[in-house]
Motif scaffolding. Sequence first.
Motif, PDB file in Angstrom:
ATOM      1  N   ARG A   1       0.928  -0.961   0.182  1.00  0.00           N
ATOM      2  CA  ARG A   1      -0.204  -0.253  -0.251  1.00  0.00           C
ATOM      3  C   ARG A   1       0.431   1.200   0.010  1.00  0.00           C
ATOM      4  NH1 ARG A   1      -1.688  -3.830   3.993  1.00  0.00           N
ATOM      5  NH2 ARG A   1      -0.312  -2.004   5.238  1.00  0.00           N
ATOM      6  N   ILE A   2       0.527   1.797  -0.922  1.00  0.00           N
ATOM      7  CA  ILE A   2       1.824   3.495  -0.852  1.00  0.00           C
ATOM      8  C   ILE A   2       0.674   4.618  -0.906  1.00  0.00           C
ATOM      9  CG2 ILE A   2       2.754   2.550  -2.780  1.00  0.00           C
ATOM     10  CD1 ILE A   2       2.160   3.846  -4.544  1.00  0.00           C
ATOM     11  N   ALA A   3       0.986   5.942  -0.180  1.00  0.00           N
ATOM     12  CA  ALA A   3       0.736   7.308  -1.393  1.00  0.00           C
ATOM     13  C   ALA A   3       1.392   7.992  -1.768  1.00  0.00           C
ATOM     14  CB  ALA A   3       0.853   7.509   0.720  1.00  0.00           C
ATOM     15  N   VAL A   4       1.782   8.637  -2.491  1.00  0.00           N
ATOM     16  CA  VAL A   4       2.511   8.952  -3.256  1.00  0.00           C
ATOM     17  C   VAL A   4       2.373  10.832  -2.948  1.00  0.00           C
ATOM     18  CG1 VAL A   4       2.653   9.947  -6.018  1.00  0.00           C
ATOM     19  CG2 VAL A   4       1.752   7.512  -5.113  1.00  0.00           C
ATOM     20  N   LEU A   5       3.897  11.711  -2.726  1.00  0.00           N
ATOM     21  CA  LEU A   5       3.748  12.999  -2.834  1.00  0.00           C
ATOM     22  C   LEU A   5       3.896  13.711  -4.032  1.00  0.00           C
ATOM     23  CD1 LEU A   5       3.495  11.545  -0.263  1.00  0.00           C
ATOM     24  CD2 LEU A   5       4.770  13.468   0.799  1.00  0.00           C
ATOM     25  N   VAL A   6       2.941  14.188  -4.499  1.00  0.00           N
ATOM     26  CA  VAL A   6       3.222  15.138  -5.736  1.00  0.00           C
ATOM     27  C   VAL A   6       3.929  17.037  -5.524  1.00  0.00           C
ATOM     28  CG1 VAL A   6       3.022  13.193  -6.721  1.00  0.00           C
ATOM     29  CG2 VAL A   6       1.066  15.236  -5.786  1.00  0.00           C
ATOM     30  N   THR A   7       4.247  17.727  -6.407  1.00  0.00           N
ATOM     31  CA  THR A   7       4.100  18.852  -6.785  1.00  0.00           C
ATOM     32  C   THR A   7       3.341  19.670  -7.153  1.00  0.00           C
ATOM     33  OG1 THR A   7       6.236  19.015  -5.266  1.00  0.00           O
ATOM     34  CG2 THR A   7       5.385  20.572  -6.662  1.00  0.00           C
ATOM     35  N   LYS A   8       4.217  19.389  -8.426  1.00  0.00           N
ATOM     36  CA  LYS A   8       3.495  20.199 -10.358  1.00  0.00           C
ATOM     37  C   LYS A   8       3.351  19.499 -11.432  1.00  0.00           C
ATOM     38  CE  LYS A   8       2.993  25.548  -8.596  1.00  0.00           C
ATOM     39  NZ  LYS A   8       3.198  26.440  -9.346  1.00  0.00           N
TER      40      LYS A   8
ATOM     41  N   LEU B   1       3.417  10.639 -11.806  1.00  0.00           N
ATOM     42  CA  LEU B   1       2.563  10.525 -11.654  1.00  0.00           C
ATOM     43  C   LEU B   1       1.521   9.811 -12.442  1.00  0.00           C
ATOM     44  CD1 LEU B   1       0.381  10.442  -9.226  1.00  0.00           C
ATOM     45  CD2 LEU B   1      -0.400  12.678  -9.422  1.00  0.00           C
ATOM     46  N   ALA B   2       1.676  10.121 -13.310  1.00  0.00           N
ATOM     47  CA  ALA B   2       1.243   9.562 -14.661  1.00  0.00           C
ATOM     48  C   ALA B   2       1.510   8.344 -15.099  1.00  0.00           C
ATOM     49  CB  ALA B   2       1.223  10.158 -15.571  1.00  0.00           C
ATOM     50  N   GLU B   3       2.987   7.745 -14.758  1.00  0.00           N
ATOM     51  CA  GLU B   3       3.373   6.162 -14.722  1.00  0.00           C
ATOM     52  C   GLU B   3       2.327   5.464 -13.874  1.00  0.00           C
ATOM     53  OE1 GLU B   3       5.150   4.906 -17.626  1.00  0.00           O
ATOM     54  OE2 GLU B   3       4.437   7.293 -18.377  1.00  0.00           O
ATOM     55  N   ILE B   4       2.303   5.476 -12.434  1.00  0.00           N
ATOM     56  CA  ILE B   4       1.893   5.503 -11.329  1.00  0.00           C
ATOM     57  C   ILE B   4       1.026   4.923 -11.620  1.00  0.00           C
ATOM     58  CG2 ILE B   4       2.132   5.348  -8.994  1.00  0.00           C
ATOM     59  CD1 ILE B   4       4.660   7.171  -8.538  1.00  0.00           C
ATOM     60  N   LEU B   5       0.000   5.631 -11.503  1.00  0.00           N
ATOM     61  CA  LEU B   5      -1.383   6.084 -11.711  1.00  0.00           C
ATOM     62  C   LEU B   5      -2.671   5.347 -12.815  1.00  0.00           C
ATOM     63  CD1 LEU B   5      -2.663   9.658 -10.947  1.00  0.00           C
ATOM     64  CD2 LEU B   5      -2.589   7.141  -9.190  1.00  0.00           C
ATOM     65  N   VAL B   6      -1.619   5.105 -13.906  1.00  0.00           N
ATOM     66  CA  VAL B   6      -2.205   3.543 -15.348  1.00  0.00           C
ATOM     67  C   VAL B   6      -1.742   2.549 -14.495  1.00  0.00           C
ATOM     68  CG1 VAL B   6      -1.457   3.198 -17.627  1.00  0.00           C
ATOM     69  CG2 VAL B   6      -1.546   6.095 -16.839  1.00  0.00           C
TER      70      VAL B   6
ATOM     71  N   ASN C   1      -0.566   8.351   8.070  1.00  0.00           N
ATOM     72  CA  ASN C   1      -1.246   7.203   8.847  1.00  0.00           C
ATOM     73  C   ASN C   1      -2.447   6.744   8.737  1.00  0.00           C
ATOM     74  OD1 ASN C   1       1.444   7.485  10.058  1.00  0.00           O
ATOM     75  ND2 ASN C   1       1.235   8.674  11.605  1.00  0.00           N
ATOM     76  N   ARG C   2      -3.124   7.692   8.721  1.00  0.00           N
ATOM     77  CA  ARG C   2      -4.490   7.594   8.102  1.00  0.00           C
ATOM     78  C   ARG C   2      -4.726   6.567   7.420  1.00  0.00           C
ATOM     79  NH1 ARG C   2      -7.760  11.046   6.255  1.00  0.00           N
ATOM     80  NH2 ARG C   2      -6.876  12.543   6.660  1.00  0.00           N
ATOM     81  N   HIS C   3      -4.185   6.368   6.482  1.00  0.00           N
ATOM     82  CA  HIS C   3      -4.410   5.195   4.665  1.00  0.00           C
ATOM     83  C   HIS C   3      -3.468   3.731   4.770  1.00  0.00           C
ATOM     84  CE1 HIS C   3      -6.125   9.326   3.021  1.00  0.00           C
ATOM     85  NE2 HIS C   3      -6.732   8.141   2.733  1.00  0.00           N
ATOM     86  N   GLU C   4      -2.278   3.523   6.307  1.00  0.00           N
ATOM     87  CA  GLU C   4      -1.943   2.755   6.569  1.00  0.00           C
ATOM     88  C   GLU C   4      -1.281   2.564   5.285  1.00  0.00           C
ATOM     89  OE1 GLU C   4      -5.723   0.000   7.610  1.00  0.00           O
ATOM     90  OE2 GLU C   4      -5.323   0.803  10.212  1.00  0.00           O
ATOM     91  N   VAL C   5      -0.284   3.077   5.040  1.00  0.00           N
ATOM     92  CA  VAL C   5       0.604   2.501   3.572  1.00  0.00           C
ATOM     93  C   VAL C   5       2.347   1.920   4.002  1.00  0.00           C
ATOM     94  CG1 VAL C   5      -0.138   4.265   2.765  1.00  0.00           C
ATOM     95  CG2 VAL C   5       1.391   4.350   3.425  1.00  0.00           C
ATOM     96  N   ASP C   6       2.333   1.330   3.001  1.00  0.00           N
ATOM     97  CA  ASP C   6       3.737   0.447   3.731  1.00  0.00           C
ATOM     98  C   ASP C   6       4.640   1.464   3.367  1.00  0.00           C
ATOM     99  OD1 ASP C   6       1.984  -1.738   4.110  1.00  0.00           O
ATOM    100  OD2 ASP C   6       1.886  -2.068   2.649  1.00  0.00           O
ATOM    101  N   TYR C   7       4.505   2.229   2.157  1.00  0.00           N
ATOM    102  CA  TYR C   7       5.660   2.347   1.347  1.00  0.00           C
ATOM    103  C   TYR C   7       4.969   4.426   1.267  1.00  0.00           C
ATOM    104  CZ  TYR C   7       8.564  -1.240   0.865  1.00  0.00           C
ATOM    105  OH  TYR C   7       9.745  -2.067   1.855  1.00  0.00           O
ATOM    106  N   ILE C   8       5.924   5.922   1.211  1.00  0.00           N
ATOM    107  CA  ILE C   8       5.918   6.158   0.765  1.00  0.00           C
ATOM    108  C   ILE C   8       6.944   7.438  -0.692  1.00  0.00           C
ATOM    109  CG2 ILE C   8       5.191   8.989   1.454  1.00  0.00           C
ATOM    110  CD1 ILE C   8       5.477   8.205   4.251  1.00  0.00           C
ATOM    111  N   VAL C   9       6.110   7.645  -1.932  1.00  0.00           N
ATOM    112  CA  VAL C   9       6.690   8.097  -3.107  1.00  0.00           C
ATOM    113  C   VAL C   9       6.844   9.243  -3.045  1.00  0.00           C
ATOM    114  CG1 VAL C   9       6.932   7.268  -5.163  1.00  0.00           C
ATOM    115  CG2 VAL C   9       6.533   5.251  -3.915  1.00  0.00           C
ATOM    116  N   LEU C  10       8.041   9.501  -3.600  1.00  0.00           N
ATOM    117  CA  LEU C  10       8.154  11.247  -3.540  1.00  0.00           C
ATOM    118  C   LEU C  10       8.326  10.943  -5.149  1.00  0.00           C
ATOM    119  CD1 LEU C  10      10.277  12.338  -0.758  1.00  0.00           C
ATOM    120  CD2 LEU C  10       8.382  11.822  -1.337  1.00  0.00           C
ATOM    121  N   ALA C  11       6.833  11.520  -6.128  1.00  0.00           N
ATOM    122  CA  ALA C  11       7.006  11.451  -7.908  1.00  0.00           C
ATOM    123  C   ALA C  11       7.144  13.357  -7.471  1.00  0.00           C
ATOM    124  CB  ALA C  11       5.989  10.306  -7.706  1.00  0.00           C
ATOM    125  N   LYS C  12       8.220  13.311  -7.837  1.00  0.00           N
ATOM    126  CA  LYS C  12       8.492  15.063  -8.187  1.00  0.00           C
ATOM    127  C   LYS C  12       8.060  15.557  -6.624  1.00  0.00           C
ATOM    128  CE  LYS C  12      10.754  15.930 -10.976  1.00  0.00           C
ATOM    129  NZ  LYS C  12      12.194  15.843 -11.126  1.00  0.00           N
TER     130      LYS C  12
END
Length: 279
Positions: free
Chosen positions: A84-91, A96-101, A155-166
């Motif tokens: 389970r992952i959370a993805v952090l983005v800016t602009k 992000l598009a590759e991950i979501l597809v 923490n509410r989403h109980e993720v295993d990894y945090i991905v910094l996608a730019k």
Amino acid sequence: MNELTILISCQDKVGLVTDITRVLSEHHLNIVAMREFVDETKKAFFTRIACTGILNETDKLQTKLLENLPADAVVNLVTQAGKRIAVLVTKEYHCLAEILVKNQFETLGADVRCIIGNYETLQNFTEKMGIPYFCVSHADKDKHEFEAELKDIINRHEVDYIVLAKFMRILSADFVKDYAGKIVNIHHSFLPAFIGANPYRQAFERGVKIIGATAHFVTDNLDEGPIITQHTTHVDHNFGVKEMVRAGKEIEKKVLLEALALIFEDRVFVSGNKTVVFK
């Protein structure tokens, strides 16, 4: 029949493989694949074992393995099919598009639980893909408040990894410590070259003939965490900064998704400031 991945790291000694395979045989587990590596400088042993069998007593299996391994051994038994992952983005949207597809077509190897951005720029796109988006602005609060909001959502989403996608904010040492070994970043240069901001402009001004991208775990030393994977591409005198950026974005997508695939398949061990990657 169940599938089990066993990850072991410990001090090296004679007979480790024999001891491990004996324990697995006693638990009626069939080894499908086994990879091992010894770091001779540290006398450290690493192995990734894929097994099949009836898994009724994984706690007893872990205990038995630890009894037969050096005292410093770390043994992880992985039965979870997807992370389970959370993805952090800016602009910027390309990573992000590759991950979501891939997430949409269930080929990511993980479940994207949420996207968190410090601008609203990518909210509409994210929500069209059916993923919740949280905008946490850094503009109207101090770093502590900003990161506290990030942590609450993560923490509410109980993720295993945090991905910094730019994600173009530097995280504090306290934040990184709370998620040690769980934050993956894509840096737009072939580290250790051109650390920090504007690496493509740095590369252009230096007149390099190769540019690249690096996926690494985040530590409190900026852009110096353990490297997972890297790729490069050739450039020449015809490339300005914009052309380098365009070429670099293609590499960034490739490198980040490759690193995530390795992590989600439990193929990456962290050893100090290096990684052992079983491809």
